[in-house]
Write a protein that holds these residues in place. Structure first.
Motif, PDB file in Angstrom:
ATOM      1  N   TRP A  13       0.814  -1.219   0.000  1.00 53.36           N
ATOM      2  CA  TRP A  13       0.000   0.000   0.000  1.00 53.36           C
ATOM      3  C   TRP A  13       0.847   1.269   0.000  1.00 53.36           C
ATOM      4  CZ3 TRP A  13      -4.958  -0.761  -1.043  1.00 53.36           C
ATOM      5  CH2 TRP A  13      -5.510  -2.023  -0.768  1.00 53.36           C
ATOM      6  N   GLY A  14       2.084   1.173   0.436  1.00 60.16           N
ATOM      7  CA  GLY A  14       3.016   2.293   0.405  1.00 60.16           C
ATOM      8  C   GLY A  14       4.422   1.748   0.338  1.00 60.16           C
ATOM      9  N   VAL A  15       5.226   2.212  -0.623  1.00 56.36           N
ATOM     10  CA  VAL A  15       6.554   1.624  -0.849  1.00 56.36           C
ATOM     11  C   VAL A  15       7.663   2.677  -0.860  1.00 56.36           C
ATOM     12  CG1 VAL A  15       5.518  -0.260  -2.166  1.00 56.36           C
ATOM     13  CG2 VAL A  15       6.372   1.750  -3.385  1.00 56.36           C
ATOM     14  N   ARG A  16       7.310   3.919  -0.644  1.00 58.37           N
ATOM     15  CA  ARG A  16       8.249   5.045  -0.752  1.00 58.37           C
ATOM     16  C   ARG A  16       8.833   5.363   0.619  1.00 58.37           C
ATOM     17  NH1 ARG A  16      10.271   7.046  -5.507  1.00 58.37           N
ATOM     18  NH2 ARG A  16       8.267   6.326  -6.353  1.00 58.37           N
ATOM     19  N   GLY A  17      10.057   5.861   0.660  1.00 59.95           N
ATOM     20  CA  GLY A  17      10.665   6.251   1.916  1.00 59.95           C
ATOM     21  C   GLY A  17      10.719   7.753   2.093  1.00 59.95           C
ATOM     22  N   SER A  18      10.895   8.164   3.335  1.00 53.04           N
ATOM     23  CA  SER A  18      11.239   9.539   3.740  1.00 53.04           C
ATOM     24  C   SER A  18      10.090  10.540   3.665  1.00 53.04           C
ATOM     25  CB  SER A  18      12.425  10.064   2.924  1.00 53.04           C
ATOM     26  OG  SER A  18      13.531   9.216   3.076  1.00 53.04           O
ATOM     27  N   ALA A 198      13.934 -17.288   3.476  1.00 47.39           N
ATOM     28  CA  ALA A 198      12.582 -16.715   3.366  1.00 47.39           C
ATOM     29  C   ALA A 198      12.031 -16.878   1.955  1.00 47.39           C
ATOM     30  CB  ALA A 198      12.602 -15.239   3.742  1.00 47.39           C
ATOM     31  N   ASP A 199      10.732 -17.086   1.882  1.00 45.72           N
ATOM     32  CA  ASP A 199      10.064 -17.092   0.581  1.00 45.72           C
ATOM     33  C   ASP A 199      10.109 -15.705  -0.043  1.00 45.72           C
ATOM     34  OD1 ASP A 199       8.525 -19.873   0.317  1.00 45.72           O
ATOM     35  OD2 ASP A 199       8.457 -19.237   2.411  1.00 45.72           O
ATOM     36  N   VAL A 200       9.965 -14.671   0.792  1.00 47.73           N
ATOM     37  CA  VAL A 200       9.999 -13.285   0.322  1.00 47.73           C
ATOM     38  C   VAL A 200      10.797 -12.452   1.322  1.00 47.73           C
ATOM     39  CG1 VAL A 200       8.647 -11.216  -0.193  1.00 47.73           C
ATOM     40  CG2 VAL A 200       7.768 -13.460  -0.849  1.00 47.73           C
ATOM     41  N   LEU A 201      11.710 -11.660   0.799  1.00 43.68           N
ATOM     42  CA  LEU A 201      12.431 -10.674   1.607  1.00 43.68           C
ATOM     43  C   LEU A 201      12.121  -9.289   1.060  1.00 43.68           C
ATOM     44  CD1 LEU A 201      14.553  -9.565   3.604  1.00 43.68           C
ATOM     45  CD2 LEU A 201      16.314 -10.091   1.876  1.00 43.68           C
ATOM     46  N   ILE A 202      11.439  -8.486   1.865  1.00 46.79           N
ATOM     47  CA  ILE A 202      11.157  -7.083   1.545  1.00 46.79           C
ATOM     48  C   ILE A 202      12.192  -6.266   2.302  1.00 46.79           C
ATOM     49  CG2 ILE A 202       9.432  -5.235   1.644  1.00 46.79           C
ATOM     50  CD1 ILE A 202       7.351  -7.599   2.033  1.00 46.79           C
ATOM     51  N   ILE A 203      13.062  -5.563   1.572  1.00 47.50           N
ATOM     52  CA  ILE A 203      14.222  -4.969   2.236  1.00 47.50           C
ATOM     53  C   ILE A 203      14.488  -3.546   1.756  1.00 47.50           C
ATOM     54  CG2 ILE A 203      15.843  -5.963   0.554  1.00 47.50           C
ATOM     55  CD1 ILE A 203      17.780  -6.402   2.974  1.00 47.50           C
ATOM     56  N   ASP A 204      14.944  -2.734   2.676  1.00 51.70           N
ATOM     57  CA  ASP A 204      15.348  -1.356   2.406  1.00 51.70           C
ATOM     58  C   ASP A 204      16.479  -1.343   1.377  1.00 51.70           C
ATOM     59  OD1 ASP A 204      16.553   1.194   2.536  1.00 51.70           O
ATOM     60  OD2 ASP A 204      16.147   1.400   4.675  1.00 51.70           O
ATOM     61  N   VAL A 220      26.156   7.763   3.610  1.00 53.56           N
ATOM     62  CA  VAL A 220      26.653   6.953   4.716  1.00 53.56           C
ATOM     63  C   VAL A 220      26.177   7.551   6.037  1.00 53.56           C
ATOM     64  CG1 VAL A 220      28.715   6.122   5.915  1.00 53.56           C
ATOM     65  CG2 VAL A 220      28.662   6.177   3.412  1.00 53.56           C
ATOM     66  N   GLY A 221      25.566   6.707   6.877  1.00 53.02           N
ATOM     67  CA  GLY A 221      25.061   7.156   8.165  1.00 53.02           C
ATOM     68  C   GLY A 221      23.619   7.614   8.149  1.00 53.02           C
ATOM     69  N   TRP A 222      22.976   7.571   6.988  1.00 48.57           N
ATOM     70  CA  TRP A 222      21.592   8.011   6.886  1.00 48.57           C
ATOM     71  C   TRP A 222      20.594   6.921   7.283  1.00 48.57           C
ATOM     72  CZ3 TRP A 222      19.944  12.167   2.893  1.00 48.57           C
ATOM     73  CH2 TRP A 222      20.869  13.214   2.887  1.00 48.57           C
ATOM     74  N   GLY A 223      21.072   5.696   7.448  1.00 49.43           N
ATOM     75  CA  GLY A 223      20.193   4.639   7.942  1.00 49.43           C
ATOM     76  C   GLY A 223      19.544   3.780   6.892  1.00 49.43           C
ATOM     77  N   HIS A 224      20.023   3.861   5.646  1.00 48.64           N
ATOM     78  CA  HIS A 224      19.417   3.079   4.560  1.00 48.64           C
ATOM     79  C   HIS A 224      20.488   2.365   3.760  1.00 48.64           C
ATOM     80  CE1 HIS A 224      15.585   4.897   5.514  1.00 48.64           C
ATOM     81  NE2 HIS A 224      16.202   6.076   5.529  1.00 48.64           N
ATOM     82  N   SER A 225      20.053   1.440   2.915  1.00 51.77           N
ATOM     83  CA  SER A 225      20.980   0.601   2.193  1.00 51.77           C
ATOM     84  C   SER A 225      20.785   0.735   0.687  1.00 51.77           C
ATOM     85  CB  SER A 225      20.823  -0.860   2.650  1.00 51.77           C
ATOM     86  OG  SER A 225      21.906  -1.649   2.197  1.00 51.77           O
ATOM     87  N   THR A 226      21.411  -0.171  -0.069  1.00 53.47           N
ATOM     88  CA  THR A 226      21.387  -0.121  -1.527  1.00 53.47           C
ATOM     89  C   THR A 226      20.858  -1.428  -2.088  1.00 53.47           C
ATOM     90  OG1 THR A 226      23.602  -1.070  -1.910  1.00 53.47           O
ATOM     91  CG2 THR A 226      23.472   1.295  -1.387  1.00 53.47           C
ATOM     92  N   PHE A 245      12.601  -2.129  -1.721  1.00 56.64           N
ATOM     93  CA  PHE A 245      11.574  -1.361  -1.006  1.00 56.64           C
ATOM     94  C   PHE A 245      12.162  -0.066  -0.467  1.00 56.64           C
ATOM     95  CE2 PHE A 245       9.042  -0.692   2.935  1.00 56.64           C
ATOM     96  CZ  PHE A 245       7.765  -0.699   2.391  1.00 56.64           C
ATOM     97  N   HIS A 246      11.266   0.837  -0.022  1.00 49.82           N
ATOM     98  CA  HIS A 246      11.633   2.111   0.608  1.00 49.82           C
ATOM     99  C   HIS A 246      12.375   3.006  -0.385  1.00 49.82           C
ATOM    100  CE1 HIS A 246      12.974   4.953   3.747  1.00 49.82           C
ATOM    101  NE2 HIS A 246      12.050   4.398   4.515  1.00 49.82           N
ATOM    102  N   HIS A 247      11.742   3.215  -1.548  1.00 46.96           N
ATOM    103  CA  HIS A 247      12.375   3.965  -2.626  1.00 46.96           C
ATOM    104  C   HIS A 247      12.613   5.420  -2.234  1.00 46.96           C
ATOM    105  CE1 HIS A 247      11.151   0.384  -4.568  1.00 46.96           C
ATOM    106  NE2 HIS A 247       9.934   0.761  -4.883  1.00 46.96           N
ATOM    107  N   ASP A 248      13.781   5.914  -2.582  1.00 45.91           N
ATOM    108  CA  ASP A 248      14.102   7.313  -2.342  1.00 45.91           C
ATOM    109  C   ASP A 248      13.118   8.206  -3.106  1.00 45.91           C
ATOM    110  OD1 ASP A 248      15.719   9.914  -3.233  1.00 45.91           O
ATOM    111  OD2 ASP A 248      16.624   9.140  -1.387  1.00 45.91           O
ATOM    112  N   PRO A 249      12.663   9.311  -2.503  1.00 44.80           N
ATOM    113  CA  PRO A 249      11.697  10.178  -3.191  1.00 44.80           C
ATOM    114  C   PRO A 249      12.218  10.780  -4.489  1.00 44.80           C
ATOM    115  CG  PRO A 249      12.446  11.173  -1.122  1.00 44.80           C
ATOM    116  CD  PRO A 249      12.917   9.763  -1.116  1.00 44.80           C
ATOM    117  N   LEU A 250      13.529  10.809  -4.683  1.00 45.08           N
ATOM    118  CA  LEU A 250      14.096  11.327  -5.927  1.00 45.08           C
ATOM    119  C   LEU A 250      14.102  10.301  -7.057  1.00 45.08           C
ATOM    120  CD1 LEU A 250      17.154  13.355  -4.549  1.00 45.08           C
ATOM    121  CD2 LEU A 250      14.932  14.240  -5.321  1.00 45.08           C
TER     122      LEU A 250
END
Length: 290
Positions: A13-18, A198-204, A220-226, A245-250
């Motif tokens: 229902w929501g996949v965007r971050g920040s 896991a059958d499914v991994l939803i990850i940052d 680096v240090g912002w709390g998110h990954s690649t 998941f957690h797509h950057d708004p840009l």
């Protein structure tokens, strides 16, 4: 036995971050902040309360009385900002079991959801919600069991702390691991444990490696990954399906199309999360429309 009793379905229902980012450039992947719904047998689980929670709430209004369990990773704004607009919580007769770990400052999830609805930030207080809201303070490492569903959790590497979750049911498992930053020299053991087989991994995977390590604007240090680190985790943990998941708004639709192509080349059973899509945990896993 009803078909619902055999169902393990994940709805996005929501996949965007920040921050929400509606607009013509984010139509296909969506602009709402995190909210995942899992239908696990007869149980309904909701993970995080970003602006996607408002959309989920609208979809639930036609289903009569609702009982669900809500799990919060943490209370940064993008993960709770949809809660005051979750209409089912205002309807008497509904029941929501709400789980979250204690914050570093000692605040419970109840306190944090309450505080965001105080003046001058919001016009009406939490107590105006007429549904039965039951709050639970989670211990890190605690297992929550209801019926034959088991929800495990672990600490994630995020400023102010965050909690990752794993849902286990009838030999199937889905991991929800968002708002976590990888370590420079090793894979995070907590993330690997949540993701194991896991059958499914939803990850940052908010960034690309190029963005994360940019000499001009380092993340680096912002709390998110690649997404590249997400692929490493998926391979090491022997995950069946990887969900970025957690797509950057840009990151607009075209950018995420490119990420999808590159990630699939690196780990073929990968999808980039899209608002309005779902995954059913079957063999093999398949993505469908809601």
């Amino acid at each position: 036995m009803s078909s619902m009793q055999n169902l393990f379905k994940i709805n996005f229902w929501g996949v965007r971050g920040s921050i929400p980012c509606p607009g013509v450039e984010t139509v296909r992947y969506g602009g709402n902040t995190p909210c995942i719904e899992m239908q696990v047998g007869e149980e309904r689980l909701i993970f995080d309360g970003g602006t996607g929670l408002r959309v989920l709430g609208q979809s639930l209004l036609s289903q009569g009385q609702i009982e669900a369990r809500m799990f919060f990773t943490h209370s940064h704004w993008d993960h709770i900002q949809g809660f005051p607009f979750f209409i089912p919580a205002f309807i008497k007769g509904n029941c929501f079991h709400i789980y979250g770990a204690i914050a570093p400052n000692g605040a419970s999830i109840k306190q944090r959801l309450h505080d965001q609805m105080l003046h001058p930030n919001f016009p009406v207080p939490l107590r105006i919600m007429q549904a039965d809201l039951k709050f639970y303070d989670l211990e890190i490492g605690e297992k929550v069991k209801f019926g034959d569903v088991i929800v495990e959790n672990a600490r994630l590497n995020h400023p102010g702390e965050a909690t990752g979750y794993r849902v286990n049911w009838r030999g199937m498992a889905a991991a929800y691991v968002t708002d976590t930053e990888h370590f420079p020299d090793k894979l995070d053991e907590n993330v690997l444990w949540l993701a194991r087989n896991a059958d499914v991994l939803i990850i940052d995977a908010a960034y690309t490696d190029e963005e994360y390590y940019s000499p001009r604007s380092s993340k680096v240090g912002w709390g998110h990954s690649t997404w590249q680190e997400a692929v490493k985790v998926a391979k090491a943990a022997k995950v069946k399906k990887l969900v970025i998941f957690h797509h950057d708004p840009l990151h607009n639709d075209e950018f995420l199309d490119r990420v999808s192509k590159e990630a699939i080349a690196a780990f073929p059973n990968t999808i980039v999360a899209r608002e309005g899509c779902s995954i059913e945990l079957t063999q093999p896993c398949a993505a469908t429309s809601l």
